[in-house]
Design an enzyme around this catalytic site. Structure first.
Site, short mmCIF file in Angstrom:
data_model
loop_
_atom_site.label_atom_id
_atom_site.label_comp_id
_atom_site.label_asym_id
_atom_site.label_seq_id
_atom_site.Cartn_x
_atom_site.Cartn_y
_atom_site.Cartn_z
N ASP A 23 0.89 -1.17 0.00
CA ASP A 23 0.00 0.00 0.00
C ASP A 23 0.92 1.21 0.00
O ASP A 23 1.65 1.45 0.97
CB ASP A 23 -0.86 -0.06 1.27
CG ASP A 23 -1.77 1.16 1.42
OD1 ASP A 23 -1.60 2.14 0.68
OD2 ASP A 23 -2.65 1.10 2.30
N TYR B 268 0.45 0.25 15.03
CA TYR B 268 -0.46 0.07 13.90
C TYR B 268 0.01 0.85 12.69
O TYR B 268 0.27 2.04 12.76
CB TYR B 268 -1.87 0.54 14.27
CG TYR B 268 -2.83 0.38 13.11
CD1 TYR B 268 -3.20 -0.89 12.70
CD2 TYR B 268 -3.33 1.47 12.43
CE1 TYR B 268 -4.06 -1.07 11.63
CE2 TYR B 268 -4.20 1.31 11.36
CZ TYR B 268 -4.56 0.04 10.97
OH TYR B 268 -5.42 -0.14 9.91
N LYS C 76 -3.29 -2.98 7.96
CA LYS C 76 -3.34 -4.45 8.02
C LYS C 76 -2.30 -5.04 7.06
O LYS C 76 -1.80 -4.36 6.18
CB LYS C 76 -4.75 -4.93 7.65
CG LYS C 76 -5.63 -5.13 8.88
CD LYS C 76 -5.20 -6.36 9.67
CE LYS C 76 -5.85 -6.41 11.03
NZ LYS C 76 -5.05 -7.01 12.06
#
Ligand code: 13P
Ligand code: 13P
Ligand code: MG
Ligand code: MG
Length: 372
Positions: A11, A230, A233
């Site tokens: 990403d 974080y 994902k």
């Protein structure tokens, strides 16, 4: 001919939040590979699934090749520059290290590789999932390589009669790869006992016990283990050879009819059903649902055929409608219980911080008289 299939996925920025990378960004990455990859690779295919761009490359340099990994890394760096220029959300999100160090493993992008001697005809599947983690493949892989209810070829075909070896990794072990090899059908209960825990144990590879050939390879990246916080994902990729000594294409696809519940969805913090989608599908409801795409190919002398988009079929429209209902059902439960991930898996720092603050305000009551 001995060939290697390498898929590297990242990403590097997307439109409207975590929705899709957009055509301009994909073209930049595609042009980079075309321009710089000619001497290194035989062929490639580029697609997006949700907000992730995947580069599937076919070459003769073996697994973990530094030049192949660098080609993909540099293509993603070039794409990140454009993503920044365009003001895309999360530009360079999955590129967690500043300098390339020989292998993209542990640097953010997901990678899966298969090296083998090409059969006279060599069909294979390339899966890419978004808004979920590598454990999302545990159940479908378990079912298609060990359960005749999902893969009747296990009892119909003499080429699969001896079963398959599962290489399973403990992804919570951070000092090196902790792996166990278990064989189906004999050890199917042990395999299930591990694979029920999608967050800790993930299938890394599957091998045919009839021919000893590699069947499947899955990315095992856990971004929060690399970044310590974080960062999105893991959005795993999988390559699976099909037919002959391996499940037929349809036998590899059959478990995806379930839309089984996986970790991910909004802010990487929920459970939701995995929806099989078409190539280049964007993301929507509640930053989800978690999606998986699958392109089928044949590879011959290192050259790829056009992709067959196997989830682009009226049958899967029906499955998608069912999975949508399942997504609405679990979201109906909001933050409560199994609708959201457990404390250890909560990707978003906010709630952990909140709970720490609240925790200090708890008071322990003096024991009641009768219990003294
Ligand atoms: P990605 O991992 O696909 O970037 O999604 C992040 C997220 O938190 C969506 O809500
Ligand atoms: P922000 O908290 O940066 O707005 O992102 C939230 C999100 O998109 C989920 O990952
Ligand atoms: Mg994203
Ligand atoms: Mg993603």
């Amino acid at each position: 001919m001995r060939i290697t299939l390498t898929v590297i996925k990242a990403d590097i920025g997307s439109i409207g939040g975590h929705i899709k990378p957009g055509e301009r960004l994909k073209s930049r990455v595609r042009d980079f590979i075309k321009d710089k990859g000619t001497k290194l690779i035989h062929d490639f295919y580029l697609s997006s699934t949700g907000d992730d761009i995947a580069i599937l490359m076919c070459h003769s340099r073996g697994e973990g090749d530094a030049d192949i990994h660098k080609l993909a890394w540099d293509a993603f760096i070039a794409g990140t520059e454009l993503a920044k220029e365009m003001g895309l959300y999360g530009a360079g999100q999955d590129l967690l290290k500043d300098a390339f160090s020989g292998n993209v493993r542990g640097m953010g992008p997901a990678v899966a590789e298969l090296e083998f001697d090409e059969r006279p005809n060599e069909p294979f599947l390339f899966f890419a999932a978004d808004k979920t983690d590598p454990g999302a493949y545990n159940l479908p892989v378990f079912l298609s390589y060990s359960d005749p209810m999902y893969n009747s070829g296990l009892i119909l075909s003499p080429h699969m009669a001896k079963g398959f070896d599962f290489h399973i990794m403990d992804v919570s072990h951070l000092k090196g790869d902790r792996v166990i090899v278990l064989g189906a059908p004999e050890q199917v209960y042990d395999i299930a006992a591990l694979l029920r825990d999608n967050q800790r144990f993930v299938v890394e590879k599957v091998y045919s016990r009839t021919t000893a050939e590699v069947a499947t390879s899955i990315s095992t990246t856990r971004l929060h283990n690399i970044a310590g916080k974080y960062t999105g994902k893991d959005d795993p990729v999988m390559l699976s050879r099909v037919q002959g000594a391996f499940p037929a294409c349809g036998e590899a696809l059959s478990p995806f009819v379930k839309g089984h519940l996986v970790a991910g969805f909004m802010r990487g913090s929920h459970n939701g059903p995995l929806m099989p989608v078409k190539q280049n599908q964007s993301i929507s409801y509640f930053d989800g649902p978690p999606v998986v795409s699958c392109a089928a190919f044949c590879v011959h002398e290192g050259r790829l055929t056009e992709a067959a988009d196997v989830f682009d079929h009226p049958f899967w429209d029906h499955v998608r409608a069912k999975v949508s209902q399942k997504a609405i059902d679990i979201r109906d439960q909001g933050f409560s219980g199994p609708a959201m991930l457990g404390y250890d898996e909560l990707e978003y720092g906010g709630i952990v911080e909140r709970l720490k603050k609240i925790d200090k305000k708890f008071k322990v009551r003096k024991p009641p008289i009768e219990s003294k």
